[in-house]
Write a protein that holds these residues in place. Sequence first.
Motif, PDB file in Angstrom:
ATOM      1  N   ALA A 189      33.827  33.076  41.502  1.00 51.02           N
ATOM      2  CA  ALA A 189      33.443  34.142  40.604  1.00 51.02           C
ATOM      3  C   ALA A 189      34.388  35.219  41.013  1.00 51.02           C
ATOM      4  CB  ALA A 189      31.837  34.429  40.287  1.00 51.02           C
ATOM      5  N   GLN A 200      37.194  37.100  38.881  1.00 53.03           N
ATOM      6  CA  GLN A 200      37.186  38.525  38.635  1.00 53.03           C
ATOM      7  C   GLN A 200      38.458  39.330  39.185  1.00 53.03           C
ATOM      8  OE1 GLN A 200      33.194  39.233  40.318  1.00 53.03           O
ATOM      9  NE2 GLN A 200      32.376  39.472  38.258  1.00 53.03           N
ATOM     10  N   VAL A 206      33.472  37.467  34.274  1.00 56.24           N
ATOM     11  CA  VAL A 206      32.360  36.462  34.794  1.00 56.24           C
ATOM     12  C   VAL A 206      30.921  36.922  34.309  1.00 56.24           C
ATOM     13  CG1 VAL A 206      31.366  35.025  36.386  1.00 56.24           C
ATOM     14  CG2 VAL A 206      33.944  35.624  36.580  1.00 56.24           C
ATOM     15  N   ILE A 243      32.399  31.968  31.837  1.00 54.88           N
ATOM     16  CA  ILE A 243      33.657  32.704  31.423  1.00 54.88           C
ATOM     17  C   ILE A 243      34.202  32.045  30.212  1.00 54.88           C
ATOM     18  CG2 ILE A 243      34.265  32.836  33.877  1.00 54.88           C
ATOM     19  CD1 ILE A 243      36.067  30.314  33.505  1.00 54.88           C
TER      20      ILE A 243
END
Length: 129
Positions: free
Chosen positions: A86, A90, A96, A113
């Motif tokens: 994650a 990002q 996310v 996502i």
Amino acid sequence: MAEGKVLGIGGVFLRADDAAELSAWYREHLGFTVTAGGEPAPDGSYSWKQEAGETVFSFFPRGNSYFPTDRPVMINLRVAGLDALADKLQAANVEVERRAEWDHPSVGRFARIHDPEGNPIELWEPPAE
């Protein structure tokens, strides 16, 4: 002797506006072999050798809101290190979504996502054994 039974998922085939670009996005951000229209990936491979584990195959009622109702399919990918993935996504400007109510100690942890064409992808980290 073969018993005539299904052993697992043999492939996932989705339509895309730009198959080459979308395949590259999956390879770059999610790190597994994805090909465009039957062409090999840049490393020459055609398939992704997965690690063994559970697979959920489930149908949802058309109006169910578990994933966007305007999409007939959501891909669920089994992952290790959900927090690290994650963070990596990002950092690459991939949004996310995490919700505490999605996580359960006996089922695992989840994040969502969308790929560049809007297809929903659920990231699932099963509970530690």
